[in-house]
Design an enzyme around this catalytic site. Structure first.
Site, mmCIF file in Angstrom:
data_model
loop_
_atom_site.group_PDB
_atom_site.id
_atom_site.type_symbol
_atom_site.label_atom_id
_atom_site.label_comp_id
_atom_site.label_asym_id
_atom_site.label_seq_id
_atom_site.Cartn_x
_atom_site.Cartn_y
_atom_site.Cartn_z
ATOM 1 N N CYS A 105 -6.906 22.107 -70.388
ATOM 2 C CA CYS A 105 -8.427 22.329 -70.675
ATOM 3 C C CYS A 105 -9.229 23.220 -69.845
ATOM 4 O O CYS A 105 -9.199 22.723 -68.621
ATOM 5 C CB CYS A 105 -8.835 21.287 -71.234
ATOM 6 S SG CYS A 105 -10.766 21.471 -72.018
ATOM 7 N N HIS A 133 -3.397 8.403 -64.808
ATOM 8 C CA HIS A 133 -3.329 9.209 -66.068
ATOM 9 C C HIS A 133 -3.133 10.685 -65.483
ATOM 10 O O HIS A 133 -3.669 11.112 -64.338
ATOM 11 C CB HIS A 133 -5.110 9.211 -66.412
ATOM 12 C CG HIS A 133 -4.997 9.766 -67.825
ATOM 13 N ND1 HIS A 133 -5.307 11.325 -67.810
ATOM 14 C CD2 HIS A 133 -5.459 9.495 -69.028
ATOM 15 C CE1 HIS A 133 -5.621 11.787 -69.057
ATOM 16 N NE2 HIS A 133 -5.407 10.685 -69.780
ATOM 17 N N GLU A 135 -4.324 13.509 -66.094
ATOM 18 C CA GLU A 135 -5.509 14.287 -65.697
ATOM 19 C C GLU A 135 -5.913 13.883 -64.002
ATOM 20 O O GLU A 135 -5.962 14.997 -63.377
ATOM 21 C CB GLU A 135 -6.771 14.339 -66.702
ATOM 22 C CG GLU A 135 -7.860 15.177 -66.194
ATOM 23 C CD GLU A 135 -8.885 14.930 -67.059
ATOM 24 O OE1 GLU A 135 -9.110 14.575 -67.945
ATOM 25 O OE2 GLU A 135 -10.077 15.123 -66.259
ATOM 26 N N SER A 232 -4.329 7.610 -75.199
ATOM 27 C CA SER A 232 -5.399 8.835 -75.202
ATOM 28 C C SER A 232 -6.510 8.040 -74.579
ATOM 29 O O SER A 232 -7.162 6.908 -74.929
ATOM 30 C CB SER A 232 -5.714 9.031 -76.897
ATOM 31 O OG SER A 232 -6.948 9.571 -76.850
ATOM 32 N N SER A 233 -6.977 8.699 -73.551
ATOM 33 C CA SER A 233 -8.106 7.753 -72.619
ATOM 34 C C SER A 233 -9.401 7.830 -73.232
ATOM 35 O O SER A 233 -10.023 6.778 -73.584
ATOM 36 C CB SER A 233 -8.155 8.792 -71.355
ATOM 37 O OG SER A 233 -9.409 8.183 -70.710
ATOM 38 N N SER A 277 -8.170 13.699 -79.614
ATOM 39 C CA SER A 277 -6.806 14.360 -79.840
ATOM 40 C C SER A 277 -6.055 14.004 -81.078
ATOM 41 O O SER A 277 -5.047 14.251 -81.593
ATOM 42 C CB SER A 277 -5.850 13.910 -78.612
ATOM 43 O OG SER A 277 -6.059 12.529 -78.561
HETATM 44 FE FE1 SF4 Z 1 -11.215 19.270 -72.793
HETATM 45 FE FE2 SF4 Z 1 -11.113 17.832 -75.119
HETATM 46 FE FE3 SF4 Z 1 -10.036 16.745 -72.909
HETATM 47 FE FE4 SF4 Z 1 -12.741 17.302 -73.109
HETATM 48 S S1 SF4 Z 1 -11.644 15.686 -74.394
HETATM 49 S S2 SF4 Z 1 -11.752 17.722 -71.515
HETATM 50 S S3 SF4 Z 1 -12.838 19.153 -74.312
HETATM 51 S S4 SF4 Z 1 -9.111 18.328 -73.882
#
Ligand code: SF4
Length: 324
Positions: A105, A133, A135, A232-233, A277
């Site tokens: 993203c 996580h 990310e 999903s965080s 998501s």
């Molecule tokens: Fe990007 Fe969606 Fe994640 Fe926010 S929730 S960082 S907009 S993918």
């Protein structure tokens, strides 16, 4: 004989809910790669954290792996998930001559760049986020090991001892609780007034807006359903926010099949939202399941408009234009 009257249920839908622009872009990346190049398309990690999305792409020819060494030598596209990857991953993909497509993203990439800029300017960096996580793994992996210190709680922020408090910066994961993160940032700023960070934090618009909608709805309903997968965080945070805002019962479900009907006994007002998501079809299935048992009145409460927010596809997948 007439059918017995169904009990009444008032459903309040949170808006916005469900897919964000980053998730749409990531799913479109895999779908467009499948269309342009044919299957298989390899995807490192779940493209987004949603079981329904992953299963649906799998049936179309996507192959999900956790690490690149699970992929044979191939010309097929290799997609990196929306959560972002450490720098070592594109480097390894290049070494193996993979055709890599990065579905990270853009709002996660922005955090990567912030961290790199702080590092170049000689700052010690604290990252507010959840250990393990993907990310967070990706952001920590933009810089050499040890360059970024992870802070998960206010307690850790209170104990954090930088080497030089005058050269300190922070970044955050994009999908955190806005309130929990504000408390950690406030602790860091109180202890280290010179700390440099983003204007507020790096929590993205989608996470923020979905939490704001839940904050509006949670106090006026008897129960809240969050549609999303357990890994999903941002979905997990929505369930927590609902509880913090006084909703007596908040549950995270993958879809209608997960509903525990005993939870809704005595409920007359029910809130529903969905993580960034989770596709809207899962919300519709839940509404259909409730409609079989109840006479529904459905309203929507909006906290923000996300009209027009759109992230373009990775460059190799963009349709050719006359100018190109
Ligand atoms: Fe990007 Fe969606 Fe994640 Fe926010 S929730 S960082 S907009 S993918």
């Amino acid at each position: 004989m007439t059918a017995p009257r169904k009990p009444e249920l008032h459903i309040v839908l949170c808006s916005p809910r469900g897919f964000c622009a980053g998730v749409v872009r990531a799913i479109d990346t895999v779908e467009r790669a499948l269309k342009l190049y044919g299957p298989p398309v390899y995807v490192r990690h779940e493209i987004v954290h949603n079981r329904h999305v992953v299963e649906s792409l799998r049936t179309k020819g996507a192959i999900f792996v956790e690490e690149l060494d699970e992929i044979p030598d191939t010309d097929a596209p290799v997609v990196f998930s929306a959560h972002g990857v450490p720098k070592s991953i594109p480097a390894e993909a290049e070494r193996r001559n993979f055709f890599a497509l990065d579905a990270t993203c853009p709002l996660v990439t922005k955090v990567h760049r912030e961290a790199e800029i702080h590092f170049k300017r000689g700052r010690e960096i604290a990252m507010i986020g959840h250990a393990g996580h993907p990310e967070v793994v990706g952001t920590l992996g933009q810089l050499p090991p040890g360059a970024v210190i992870l802070i998960e709680t206010v307690e850790q922020a209170k104990k954090f001892q930088p080497n030089d408090a005058s050269k300190l910066a922070f970044v955050t994961q994009t999908t955190l609780s806005i309130d929990d993160t504000a408390a950690i940032v406030a602790t860091l700023k109180a202890r280290f007034p010179d700390i440099i960070g983003p204007h507020k934090e790096d929590i993205c618009y989608a996470t923020t807006n979905r939490q704001l909608a839940v904050k509006k709805v949670a106090p006026v309903v008897d129960a809240m359903i969050v549609v999303g997968s357990p890994n999903s965080s941002n979905s997990q945070r929505l369930r927590e926010v609902a509880e913090h805002e006084g909703c007596p019962r908040a549950v995270l479900v993958n879809g209608a099949a997960d509903l525990d009907w005993s939870m809704f006994e005595g409920v007359s007002r029910l809130g529903i939202t969905a993580g960034a998501s989770a596709p809207e079809v899962l919300v519709e299935e839940i509404l259909d399941a409730f409609a079989e048992k109840y006479t529904l009145r459905v309203d929507s409460v909006s906290a923000a408009s996300e009209d027009g927010i759109f992230f373009p596809l990775p460059r190799p997948l963009r349709p050719a234009t006359a100018a190109e």
